[in-house]
Structures are given as C-alpha cells and as structure tokens.
Design a protein around this motif. Sequence first.
Motif, PDB file in Angstrom:
ATOM      1  N   ARG A  36       3.085 -14.362  -6.590  1.00 54.27           N
ATOM      2  CA  ARG A  36       3.489 -15.182  -5.442  1.00 54.27           C
ATOM      3  C   ARG A  36       3.349 -14.339  -4.186  1.00 54.27           C
ATOM      4  NH1 ARG A  36       9.443 -17.824  -5.090  1.00 54.27           N
ATOM      5  NH2 ARG A  36      10.071 -15.616  -5.040  1.00 54.27           N
ATOM      6  N   GLN A  37       2.783 -14.954  -3.154  1.00 55.56           N
ATOM      7  CA  GLN A  37       2.597 -14.265  -1.872  1.00 55.56           C
ATOM      8  C   GLN A  37       3.363 -15.037  -0.811  1.00 55.56           C
ATOM      9  OE1 GLN A  37      -1.482 -14.005  -0.497  1.00 55.56           O
ATOM     10  NE2 GLN A  37      -1.059 -12.128   0.630  1.00 55.56           N
ATOM     11  N   SER A  38       4.423 -14.440  -0.320  1.00 51.70           N
ATOM     12  CA  SER A  38       5.230 -15.106   0.698  1.00 51.70           C
ATOM     13  C   SER A  38       5.466 -14.168   1.859  1.00 51.70           C
ATOM     14  CB  SER A  38       6.567 -15.574   0.111  1.00 51.70           C
ATOM     15  OG  SER A  38       7.280 -14.482  -0.435  1.00 51.70           O
ATOM     16  N   LEU A  39       5.822 -14.754   3.004  1.00 51.79           N
ATOM     17  CA  LEU A  39       5.980 -13.954   4.220  1.00 51.79           C
ATOM     18  C   LEU A  39       7.078 -12.921   4.055  1.00 51.79           C
ATOM     19  CD1 LEU A  39       5.494 -16.560   7.077  1.00 51.79           C
ATOM     20  CD2 LEU A  39       4.003 -14.663   6.459  1.00 51.79           C
ATOM     21  N   GLY A  40       8.133 -13.297   3.447  1.00 52.99           N
ATOM     22  CA  GLY A  40       9.276 -12.400   3.366  1.00 52.99           C
ATOM     23  C   GLY A  40       9.169 -11.344   2.280  1.00 52.99           C
ATOM     24  N   GLN A  41       8.474 -11.668   1.205  1.00 52.86           N
ATOM     25  CA  GLN A  41       8.485 -10.803   0.024  1.00 52.86           C
ATOM     26  C   GLN A  41       7.139 -10.166  -0.292  1.00 52.86           C
ATOM     27  OE1 GLN A  41      11.341 -10.114  -1.503  1.00 52.86           O
ATOM     28  NE2 GLN A  41      12.364 -11.467  -0.053  1.00 52.86           N
ATOM     29  N   GLY A  42       6.094 -10.515   0.429  1.00 46.28           N
ATOM     30  CA  GLY A  42       4.789  -9.950   0.115  1.00 46.28           C
ATOM     31  C   GLY A  42       4.268 -10.497  -1.202  1.00 46.28           C
ATOM     32  N   LEU A  43       3.485  -9.684  -1.895  1.00 46.80           N
ATOM     33  CA  LEU A  43       2.885 -10.084  -3.169  1.00 46.80           C
ATOM     34  C   LEU A  43       3.794  -9.651  -4.308  1.00 46.80           C
ATOM     35  CD1 LEU A  43      -0.863  -9.260  -2.665  1.00 46.80           C
ATOM     36  CD2 LEU A  43      -0.046 -11.257  -3.901  1.00 46.80           C
TER      37      LEU A  43
ATOM     38  N   PHE B  90      -4.753  -4.623   0.854  1.00 48.57           N
ATOM     39  CA  PHE B  90      -3.602  -4.303   0.018  1.00 48.57           C
ATOM     40  C   PHE B  90      -3.921  -3.134  -0.896  1.00 48.57           C
ATOM     41  CE2 PHE B  90      -0.894  -7.892   0.935  1.00 48.57           C
ATOM     42  CZ  PHE B  90      -1.780  -8.878   1.339  1.00 48.57           C
ATOM     43  N   CYS B  91      -3.006  -2.189  -0.929  1.00 48.61           N
ATOM     44  CA  CYS B  91      -3.059  -1.094  -1.882  1.00 48.61           C
ATOM     45  C   CYS B  91      -2.147  -1.466  -3.047  1.00 48.61           C
ATOM     46  CB  CYS B  91      -2.575   0.182  -1.194  1.00 48.61           C
ATOM     47  SG  CYS B  91      -2.645   1.685  -2.164  1.00 48.61           S
ATOM     48  N   ALA B  92      -2.515  -1.076  -4.257  1.00 49.55           N
ATOM     49  CA  ALA B  92      -1.712  -1.472  -5.422  1.00 49.55           C
ATOM     50  C   ALA B  92      -1.750  -0.402  -6.495  1.00 49.55           C
ATOM     51  CB  ALA B  92      -2.218  -2.800  -5.996  1.00 49.55           C
ATOM     52  N   VAL B  93      -0.661  -0.347  -7.256  1.00 54.04           N
ATOM     53  CA  VAL B  93      -0.593   0.488  -8.450  1.00 54.04           C
ATOM     54  C   VAL B  93      -0.083  -0.382  -9.590  1.00 54.04           C
ATOM     55  CG1 VAL B  93      -0.164   2.628  -7.195  1.00 54.04           C
ATOM     56  CG2 VAL B  93       1.766   1.289  -8.014  1.00 54.04           C
ATOM     57  N   PRO B  94      -0.479  -0.082 -10.831  1.00 52.38           N
ATOM     58  CA  PRO B  94       0.062  -0.836 -11.950  1.00 52.38           C
ATOM     59  C   PRO B  94       1.387  -0.229 -12.384  1.00 52.38           C
ATOM     60  CG  PRO B  94      -1.616   0.654 -12.731  1.00 52.38           C
ATOM     61  CD  PRO B  94      -1.526   0.857 -11.248  1.00 52.38           C
ATOM     62  N   ILE B  95       2.276  -1.089 -12.829  1.00 49.82           N
ATOM     63  CA  ILE B  95       3.524  -0.593 -13.376  1.00 49.82           C
ATOM     64  C   ILE B  95       3.229  -0.023 -14.758  1.00 49.82           C
ATOM     65  CG2 ILE B  95       4.228  -2.743 -14.489  1.00 49.82           C
ATOM     66  CD1 ILE B  95       7.090  -2.142 -13.417  1.00 49.82           C
ATOM     67  N   SER B  96       3.904   1.012 -15.136  1.00 53.07           N
ATOM     68  CA  SER B  96       3.649   1.611 -16.435  1.00 53.07           C
ATOM     69  C   SER B  96       4.157   0.688 -17.532  1.00 53.07           C
ATOM     70  CB  SER B  96       4.341   2.968 -16.532  1.00 53.07           C
ATOM     71  OG  SER B  96       5.734   2.821 -16.405  1.00 53.07           O
ATOM     72  N   GLY B  97       3.595   0.804 -18.687  1.00 58.69           N
ATOM     73  CA  GLY B  97       4.038  -0.031 -19.795  1.00 58.69           C
ATOM     74  C   GLY B  97       2.914  -0.610 -20.610  1.00 58.69           C
ATOM     75  N   LYS B 101       0.304  -4.962 -14.768  1.00 51.78           N
ATOM     76  CA  LYS B 101       1.084  -5.709 -13.782  1.00 51.78           C
ATOM     77  C   LYS B 101       1.073  -4.884 -12.515  1.00 51.78           C
ATOM     78  CE  LYS B 101       5.658  -5.841 -14.052  1.00 51.78           C
ATOM     79  NZ  LYS B 101       6.992  -6.230 -14.592  1.00 51.78           N
ATOM     80  N   LEU B 102       0.597  -5.448 -11.444  1.00 56.44           N
ATOM     81  CA  LEU B 102       0.381  -4.694 -10.227  1.00 56.44           C
ATOM     82  C   LEU B 102       1.557  -4.782  -9.275  1.00 56.44           C
ATOM     83  CD1 LEU B 102      -3.354  -5.597  -9.465  1.00 56.44           C
ATOM     84  CD2 LEU B 102      -2.460  -3.468 -10.405  1.00 56.44           C
ATOM     85  N   ILE B 103       1.830  -3.651  -8.642  1.00 58.13           N
ATOM     86  CA  ILE B 103       2.778  -3.607  -7.527  1.00 58.13           C
ATOM     87  C   ILE B 103       1.955  -3.393  -6.273  1.00 58.13           C
ATOM     88  CG2 ILE B 103       4.697  -2.366  -6.489  1.00 58.13           C
ATOM     89  CD1 ILE B 103       5.444  -1.475  -9.321  1.00 58.13           C
ATOM     90  N   PHE B 104       2.138  -4.275  -5.302  1.00 54.35           N
ATOM     91  CA  PHE B 104       1.344  -4.236  -4.088  1.00 54.35           C
ATOM     92  C   PHE B 104       2.140  -3.674  -2.918  1.00 54.35           C
ATOM     93  CE2 PHE B 104      -2.506  -6.562  -5.155  1.00 54.35           C
ATOM     94  CZ  PHE B 104      -2.133  -7.256  -6.290  1.00 54.35           C
ATOM     95  N   GLY B 105       1.423  -3.022  -2.010  1.00 55.33           N
ATOM     96  CA  GLY B 105       2.010  -2.715  -0.730  1.00 55.33           C
ATOM     97  C   GLY B 105       2.137  -3.971   0.108  1.00 55.33           C
ATOM     98  N   ALA B 106       2.757  -3.827   1.260  1.00 56.36           N
ATOM     99  CA  ALA B 106       3.009  -4.987   2.120  1.00 56.36           C
ATOM    100  C   ALA B 106       1.747  -5.497   2.811  1.00 56.36           C
ATOM    101  CB  ALA B 106       4.059  -4.639   3.166  1.00 56.36           C
ATOM    102  N   GLY B 107       0.699  -4.703   2.746  1.00 58.70           N
ATOM    103  CA  GLY B 107      -0.559  -5.128   3.349  1.00 58.70           C
ATOM    104  C   GLY B 107      -0.728  -4.622   4.769  1.00 58.70           C
ATOM    105  N   THR B 108      -1.980  -4.423   5.162  1.00 61.83           N
ATOM    106  CA  THR B 108      -2.336  -4.091   6.540  1.00 61.83           C
ATOM    107  C   THR B 108      -3.338  -5.123   7.025  1.00 61.83           C
ATOM    108  OG1 THR B 108      -2.023  -1.713   6.232  1.00 61.83           O
ATOM    109  CG2 THR B 108      -3.389  -2.409   8.087  1.00 61.83           C
ATOM    110  N   ARG B 109      -2.987  -5.783   8.104  1.00 63.01           N
ATOM    111  CA  ARG B 109      -3.894  -6.786   8.660  1.00 63.01           C
ATOM    112  C   ARG B 109      -4.794  -6.120   9.684  1.00 63.01           C
ATOM    113  NH1 ARG B 109      -4.257 -12.033   8.281  1.00 63.01           N
ATOM    114  NH2 ARG B 109      -2.242 -12.185   7.227  1.00 63.01           N
ATOM    115  N   LEU B 110      -6.090  -6.222   9.460  1.00 57.79           N
ATOM    116  CA  LEU B 110      -7.079  -5.592  10.326  1.00 57.79           C
ATOM    117  C   LEU B 110      -7.719  -6.625  11.233  1.00 57.79           C
ATOM    118  CD1 LEU B 110      -8.904  -3.157  11.107  1.00 57.79           C
ATOM    119  CD2 LEU B 110     -10.468  -3.922   9.305  1.00 57.79           C
TER     120      LEU B 110
END
Lengths: 115, 114
Positions: A36-43, B90-97, B101-110
């Motif tokens: 889910r991608q939302s403004l408050g929570q990101g991805l 978006f930069c991402a790393v997978p959770i171990s296990g 399952k990816l954990i994403f950064g908040a993103g950078t809008r260019l």
Amino acid sequence: GAGVSQSPSNKVTEKGKDVELRCDPISGHTALYWYRQSLGQGLEFLIYFQGNSAPDKSGLPSDRFSAERTGGSVSTLTIQRTQQEDSAVYLCASSLGAGVRNIQYFGAGTRLSVL
Amino acid sequence: AQSVTQPDIHITVSEGASLELRCNYSYGATPYLFWYVQSPGQGLQLLLKYFSGDTLVQGIKGFEAEFKRSQSSFNLRKPSVHWSDAAEYFCAVPISGGYNKLIFGAGTRLAVHP
C-alpha cells in the motif's frame, strides 16, 4: 511478455462499502505481494503469497483487510467496510521465486478513493 | 530492525546536470539493496540492485549506485539528467527471513528543469 496487471486502475467508493482489488501476476511467478502506498505511511508491505504455503499476513493493518490467491495465480485484495484512511494506491508485485535474489515486478496499482 | 532512510524528499536539478540521490540503510548483515523508480501513474520499475561483489553497480537508463559499507549508504547517481528522469525514486532493502518482503524508504521526488 505481459507484466503484472491490476484492476481496476481507479476505484471510488463510499465509506462503509466493501471493495475488491485484483492482481494478475506474471505467468510462472510463484510469489505475489501486495503493498500500500499512502501519503502518510509511504510504501508498506501488506501480504505475501508463495506457492501453496500459508500467506504471510503480517502487514495487514486490520481485520477488515483480507486477500486470497486462487490457483496460485490471480489474487484479490478485499477491504470490508472501507474507511477514509484506506484511501491509497494498492500495488501488487510478483517474483519468480521467494528468495531475496528474486526481483519483484510491480503493477501500475489501483488508486482507491474512499469518500 | 532493518530500515531505509532517504534524507531528501524533493530534489530539483537542471537538465544535463549530474544527480545523486541519497540512501542510508540499517541492516544486520551484508544487505541486498534496490533502487526503484516510479513515474507518475505507473508502478515501480527496478533501476538496479546490489547483492554482492563489485560495490559499483550499473543499472538501466544510465543510472549507477555505489554500496559503501562504512557509511551504510547506497547512493544513486547519474552523470547527466534527462527531462524524462523526473519521477519518484525509492531505495529498498528486503527484510530478513528467507524471502524478499521489501522495506522502502520514503522516496525522493526528482524534478528536472529544462
């Protein structure tokens, strides 16, 4: 070949209604993910399916959210009694296998708006 | 727990200028690292990935990224930006296990100025 297909691309619903979002993964991909991608929570990760194994539901935010994957292919994400905070883009991804080296391919998403 | 930080929410560059997008991670072991790009109304597309080996990895669309363990960073670079590079990254790393399952950064809008 065809990529991950999601439908509908946009969905507008009224608060309290149920919605179903569909994902068709790439043929032959055994792993399927919902984010889910939302403004408050990101991805955020929601749920993961791998073959015939029990799904990993650890990311589902409430029991109003559920998902199933029929025949190891198509998946449906269902949100019951939608709330305004459910408004987001729901992304589906699939990968060839489950290991970390398997690249996830994403669909274009379903934009859900709850009025 | 694994985490990813992208310190820059918005970046604006002129077309033809160089670009560097920052990504810092927290991970218990040698990480797997990904950069994805999302154009407006589109899903995420993989730009490049780091699994092991050479710390400088090449990706699509002329992008590269360098893994620096000492700085816990995996910054994305491009020597000359094109207007079509305007997107969210978006930069991402997978959770171990055992699966990714990816954990994403908040993103950078260019944004790219002509």
